[in-house]
Design a protein around this motif. Sequence first.
Motif, mmCIF file in Angstrom:
data_model
loop_
_atom_site.group_PDB
_atom_site.id
_atom_site.type_symbol
_atom_site.label_atom_id
_atom_site.label_comp_id
_atom_site.label_asym_id
_atom_site.label_seq_id
_atom_site.Cartn_x
_atom_site.Cartn_y
_atom_site.Cartn_z
ATOM 1 N N HIS A 116 -3.474 1.638 -3.677
ATOM 2 C CA HIS A 116 -3.828 3.290 -3.289
ATOM 3 C C HIS A 116 -4.811 3.200 -2.137
ATOM 4 O O HIS A 116 -5.863 2.769 -2.296
ATOM 5 N N SER A 117 -4.065 3.726 -1.182
ATOM 6 C CA SER A 117 -4.746 3.937 0.091
ATOM 7 C C SER A 117 -5.168 5.400 0.460
ATOM 8 O O SER A 117 -4.249 6.259 -0.089
ATOM 9 N N ASN A 118 -5.995 5.482 1.300
ATOM 10 C CA ASN A 118 -6.235 6.892 2.105
ATOM 11 C C ASN A 118 -6.487 7.592 1.051
ATOM 12 O O ASN A 118 -5.717 9.083 0.810
ATOM 13 N N CYS A 119 -7.284 7.636 0.066
ATOM 14 C CA CYS A 119 -7.540 8.485 -1.171
ATOM 15 C C CYS A 119 -9.020 8.274 -1.664
ATOM 16 O O CYS A 119 -9.687 7.536 -0.875
ATOM 17 N N PRO A 124 -10.107 4.076 -2.837
ATOM 18 C CA PRO A 124 -8.955 3.182 -2.659
ATOM 19 C C PRO A 124 -8.935 1.964 -3.389
ATOM 20 O O PRO A 124 -10.250 1.629 -3.728
ATOM 21 N N LYS A 127 0.931 -1.149 0.173
ATOM 22 C CA LYS A 127 -0.034 -0.224 0.128
ATOM 23 C C LYS A 127 0.885 1.226 -0.022
ATOM 24 O O LYS A 127 1.925 1.280 0.710
ATOM 25 N N GLU A 177 0.084 5.788 -0.684
ATOM 26 C CA GLU A 177 -0.749 6.840 -0.478
ATOM 27 C C GLU A 177 -0.496 7.786 -1.632
ATOM 28 O O GLU A 177 0.530 8.453 -1.750
#
Length: 222
Positions: free
Chosen positions: A117-120, A123, A64, A66
């Motif tokens: 892709h995290s915290n977007c 995700p 992962k 961001e």
Amino acid sequence: MARTRSSGGSEKLIDDKLDGTKRAVAPLRAKVTKKARTSKSAVKIESNDTPEVPNHGASYWLLKAEPDTRIVKGHEVKFSIDDLKEMKVSPWDGVRNHEAKKNMQLMKKGDLAFFYHSNCKVPGIAGVMKVAKEAYPDYTAFDTNAVYYDPKSDKNNPKWFMVDVEYVRHLKRMVPLTEIKEYAESELKDMALVRRGRLSVAKVSPKEWDFILNLSEQKGEE
DNA sequence: GCCAACGTTGGC
DNA sequence: GCCAACGTTGGC
């Protein structure tokens, strides 16, 4: 916890594994007969003694990062599949969790990994990369100016490790987490991403890998 | 920006 | 070595 675009840095500070877990068996390139290079004393690689794993011994992973800019301790943090594409190869630094670290130390050169892709806004799994260099000390932990500086990590006894990853491709279609969760009670019920949401470096089973790749090929028109 | 889940820390 | 307090992750 994720890789960040690091501000320069002496990449090859330390090139050797310090944990002594070196394993001689190279990822088996299928049927290609291995020709000993110049020396006949070269180690002979005979058998695939990890028959339980298909794909010739390679493993699958999910990492992962961001993709959106965020400020952490005064530093901009951001790393997306597009950034990796641009760089081709990048260290995956900044992992500060022991289980995630342990997983990185299990990675073998040539293993494949999903770029998550995290915290977007949306995700999900955006692309594929491969392990270009096996675990070595995360030098950003030694750098007092780095985002993920860790005063407890000592150069002579590094606490954190990273691998290098190489861009392979974007998925034809990003597979959002919401969609993955639709299979949380069926095909993907054991997937670490579902069961252990916070783990930033996780193993992916061959079945999960194929299933997700299939999803990415479906309903492709966006 | 809220907050649940979960990892880490430190007092005892 | 337990566990409450605290910090972080990361979806929503």
